[in-house]
Design a protein around this motif. Structure first.
Motif, PDB file in Angstrom:
ATOM      1  N   ARG A 268       6.954   4.456   8.994  1.00  0.00           N
ATOM      2  CA  ARG A 268       5.926   4.754   7.999  1.00  0.00           C
ATOM      3  C   ARG A 268       5.366   3.459   7.414  1.00  0.00           C
ATOM      4  NH1 ARG A 268       9.528   8.790   4.373  1.00  0.00           N
ATOM      5  NH2 ARG A 268      10.608   6.811   4.142  1.00  0.00           N
ATOM      6  N   GLU A 269       4.047   3.449   7.306  1.00  0.00           N
ATOM      7  CA  GLU A 269       3.373   2.268   6.757  1.00  0.00           C
ATOM      8  C   GLU A 269       3.945   1.872   5.402  1.00  0.00           C
ATOM      9  OE1 GLU A 269      -0.834   2.842   6.227  1.00  0.00           O
ATOM     10  OE2 GLU A 269      -1.172   0.848   5.376  1.00  0.00           O
ATOM     11  N   LYS A 270       4.214   2.874   4.539  1.00  0.00           N
ATOM     12  CA  LYS A 270       4.660   2.554   3.171  1.00  0.00           C
ATOM     13  C   LYS A 270       5.958   1.766   3.168  1.00  0.00           C
ATOM     14  CE  LYS A 270       7.222   6.854   2.235  1.00  0.00           C
ATOM     15  NZ  LYS A 270       7.436   7.964   1.288  1.00  0.00           N
TER      16      LYS A 270
ATOM     17  N   LYS B  71     -10.715   5.575   4.431  1.00  0.00           N
ATOM     18  CA  LYS B  71      -9.368   6.088   4.677  1.00  0.00           C
ATOM     19  C   LYS B  71      -8.400   5.575   3.605  1.00  0.00           C
ATOM     20  CE  LYS B  71      -7.168   4.648   8.321  1.00  0.00           C
ATOM     21  NZ  LYS B  71      -5.804   4.276   8.651  1.00  0.00           N
ATOM     22  N   GLU B  72      -8.461   4.281   3.332  1.00  0.00           N
ATOM     23  CA  GLU B  72      -7.532   3.728   2.334  1.00  0.00           C
ATOM     24  C   GLU B  72      -7.834   4.276   0.930  1.00  0.00           C
ATOM     25  OE1 GLU B  72      -4.960   2.402   3.203  1.00  0.00           O
ATOM     26  OE2 GLU B  72      -5.198   1.020   4.884  1.00  0.00           O
ATOM     27  N   ASN B  73      -9.119   4.533   0.657  1.00  0.00           N
ATOM     28  CA  ASN B  73      -9.477   5.043  -0.662  1.00  0.00           C
ATOM     29  C   ASN B  73      -9.019   6.481  -0.883  1.00  0.00           C
ATOM     30  OD1 ASN B  73     -10.578   2.587  -1.240  1.00  0.00           O
ATOM     31  ND2 ASN B  73     -12.718   3.236  -1.027  1.00  0.00           N
TER      32      ASN B  73
ATOM     33  N   GLY C  45       0.813  -1.219   0.000  1.00  0.00           N
ATOM     34  CA  GLY C  45       0.000   0.000   0.000  1.00  0.00           C
ATOM     35  C   GLY C  45       0.847   1.271   0.000  1.00  0.00           C
ATOM     36  N   HIS C  46       0.185   2.383  -0.428  1.00  0.00           N
ATOM     37  CA  HIS C  46       0.782   3.721  -0.309  1.00  0.00           C
ATOM     38  C   HIS C  46       2.078   3.852  -1.110  1.00  0.00           C
ATOM     39  CE1 HIS C  46      -2.342   4.032   2.722  1.00  0.00           C
ATOM     40  NE2 HIS C  46      -1.909   2.864   3.174  1.00  0.00           N
ATOM     41  N   GLY C  47       3.022   4.671  -0.654  1.00  0.00           N
ATOM     42  CA  GLY C  47       4.282   4.872  -1.375  1.00  0.00           C
ATOM     43  C   GLY C  47       4.437   6.304  -1.860  1.00  0.00           C
TER      44      GLY C  47
ATOM     45  N   ILE D  21      -1.239  -5.146   0.877  1.00  0.00           N
ATOM     46  CA  ILE D  21      -0.661  -5.244   2.216  1.00  0.00           C
ATOM     47  C   ILE D  21      -0.582  -3.870   2.869  1.00  0.00           C
ATOM     48  CG2 ILE D  21       1.383  -6.013   3.500  1.00  0.00           C
ATOM     49  CD1 ILE D  21       1.845  -7.938   1.141  1.00  0.00           C
ATOM     50  N   HIS D  22      -1.133  -3.793   4.064  1.00  0.00           N
ATOM     51  CA  HIS D  22      -1.209  -2.520   4.783  1.00  0.00           C
ATOM     52  C   HIS D  22      -0.880  -2.710   6.259  1.00  0.00           C
ATOM     53  CE1 HIS D  22      -3.216  -0.008   1.650  1.00  0.00           C
ATOM     54  NE2 HIS D  22      -3.383  -1.225   1.137  1.00  0.00           N
ATOM     55  N   ALA D  23      -0.800  -1.589   6.973  1.00  0.00           N
ATOM     56  CA  ALA D  23      -0.705  -1.614   8.428  1.00  0.00           C
ATOM     57  C   ALA D  23      -1.747  -0.640   8.955  1.00  0.00           C
ATOM     58  CB  ALA D  23       0.698  -1.230   8.892  1.00  0.00           C
ATOM     59  N   ASP D  24      -2.488  -1.078   9.928  1.00  0.00           N
ATOM     60  CA  ASP D  24      -3.650  -0.337  10.412  1.00  0.00           C
ATOM     61  C   ASP D  24      -3.236   0.799  11.352  1.00  0.00           C
ATOM     62  OD1 ASP D  24      -6.341   0.158  10.631  1.00  0.00           O
ATOM     63  OD2 ASP D  24      -6.857  -1.937  10.988  1.00  0.00           O
TER      64      ASP D  24
END
Ligand code: ZN
Length: 466
Positions: A256-258, A344-346, A241-243, A310-313
């Motif tokens: 950072r989650e990314k 949130k993810e969207n 996810g993200h980046g 794949i994410h982290a909450d």
């Protein structure tokens, strides 16, 4: 590192006085007006400059305190992108862009910055090849103020399948009969996997035996003939996810989650590729942003059998903990928390920065409506298998697979799940997420879940390739 370029000598940045005067004399009222028009009371300031180089595209972001007006054009021989920005002060932050271009940037050789004429700053990107620029602005969102974005795409956009073939990662169908099938194959548990054990592009891995590394021209592989008694290759799309501009959630220690989800995805890729009938496509393999619909599109281009995001909450309360698995829902979310999370993810596209109108959302939704139920049923099976395995290594946030309208799970024909590996906002779980051991454990659990799913739901011969 690029030295300070000879700005005044560059006619692109500062036209000679004679030429300026001639241009002004020749110009019609419009140009005179724009030159004579009073400057705004205060010129806009650049607050931050960021560069995100990647094979897909290089992005340059100028964060500023006002919505900026720009124009841009390409100059040939050598290839350059010239951008004029109105009403902007040439401050040290903006000048810092020059040193931020790395020598290994795929598209930008160097950038030059200068005052072109009163009230106009000119950027000249010297390019390594022809590019297709996308220049757009983003309104303030989250922590960000106004942003001016330059996305430099290659003229021929990178095809994910061709990219995999080039890297030797598209091992083709053709594991002979007698080789263990997925279901009976011995897992390789506890194999020590050093960090980021990903072979460099073009270098065949020593550790992963690949009987058939395709050293061929990029092309679609031929579908297996029906009477070929071969184990079909499974293609897994892994989506960290993200980046880039979108860091995702940020933990109390500043992690950072990314970064975490990319590290986990790379471990997972290496582990999956130890199985001779699995190949893996990462929707991103570096720190850059990929719009949500692009992630789905990439998975469809490689005809993936599975899509795993794949994410982290994160939650306001640091006590929230546990892993969860989500699939898409046909109508409404399974809980208000799931709906909140999907929303949130969207938002990633707003924060990560996507130019609207790229893909055809209507086509996507039509395709999707045709096969929603089947996709969700299959996704639910994968989700349950993975959740069960993750339950063996971490607390589960909820004991069941949850459902909500995640944009990234909307591939019409690919079972898709989204895994929240743990809560980065929980100090204990943040520490686990940063721990190599835990990253390995969660990757192992996901591999087991995927294999359990395919063992119970043997993949059919592919007939979708046309
Ligand atoms: Zn996320």
């Amino acid at each position: 590192m690029p030295a300070t370029p000879p700005l005044p000598a560059d006619p692109l940045i500062a036209p000679s006085r004679g030429r300026t005067r001639r241009t002004l004399l020749k110009a019609g009222g419009a140009l005179l007006l724009s030159v004579l028009a009073p400057l705004p009371a205060r010129a806009a300031q650049i607050l931050a400059v960021r560069v995100w180089p990647a094979d897909d595209y290089t992005r340059v972001t100028l964060e500023n305190d006002a919505d900026l007006k720009t124009s841009h054009f390409i100059v040939k021989d050598p290839e350059r992108l010239v951008v004029d920005i109105e009403g902007l002060d040439l401050n040290p932050e903006l000048k810092s862009l020059v040193a931020k271009i790395q020598s290994n940037d795929p598209y930008i050789r160097q950038v030059r910055v200068g005052q072109n004429r009163p009230g106009v700053v000119r950027l000249v990107f010297d390019l390594k090849e022809q590019i297709r620029p996308q220049v757009f602005t983003l309104a303030p969102v989250g922590e960000y103020k106004h942003r001016l974005i330059f996305d430099l795409y290659p003229v021929q956009e990178m095809d994910p399948l061709a990219a995999m073939i080039e890297k030797g990662e598209w091992s083709s169908d053709g594991v002979p009969v007698g080789q263990p099938q997925v279901a009976e194959q011995h897992p390789a548990p506890g194999l020590p996997l050093p960090d980021n054990r990903i072979p460099a592009p073009g270098v065949p891995s020593q550790a992963v035996p690949r009987p058939d590394i395709a050293k061929v021209e990029p092309r679609k592989p031929e579908p297996p003939k029906p009477n070929d008694k071969l184990v079909r290759m499974l293609t897994i799309a892994l989506d960290p996810g993200h980046g880039g501009e979108d860091p995702g959630a940020i933990g109390g220690r500043g992690s950072r989650e990314k970064d975490i989800v990319l590290a986990i995805a790379k471990r997972l890729k290496a582990k999956l590729e130890q199985h001779p009938n699995m190949r893996v496509m990462l929707t991103r393999d570096g720190d850059y942003f990929v719009p949500l619909n692009k992630r789905v599109e990439k998975a469809r281009k490689v005809d993936a059998d599975l899509f795993i995001s794949i994410h982290a909450d994160a939650f306001i309360k640091p006590t929230a903990r546990g892993s969860s698995v989500f699939v898409l829902s046909e109508k409404g979310a399974s809980s208000s928390a799931a709906r909140w999370l999907a929303n949130k993810e969207n938002q990633a596209d707003l924060i990560g920065g996507a130019q609207s109108g790229g893909a055809d959302p209507q086509l996507a939704s039509v395709l999707f409506d045709l096969s929603t139920t089947a996709q969700i049923n299959d996704s639910m099976k994968v989700g349950k298998a993975v959740l069960q395995q993750i339950g063996g290594i971490n607390t589960l946030h909820k004991n069941a697979v949850e459902q909500a309208g995640f944009a990234v799970l909307k591939a019409p024909d690919i079972p898709s799940i989204l895994i929240e590996t743990a809560f980065i906002s929980n100090p204990e779980e943040e520490a686990r997420l940063l721990d190599n051991n835990y990253q390995d454990q969660i990757a192992d659990a996901i591999v087991k879940g995927i294999r359990a799913y395919f063992a119970k739901n043997p993949p059919l011969a592919k007939n979708r390739l046309t």
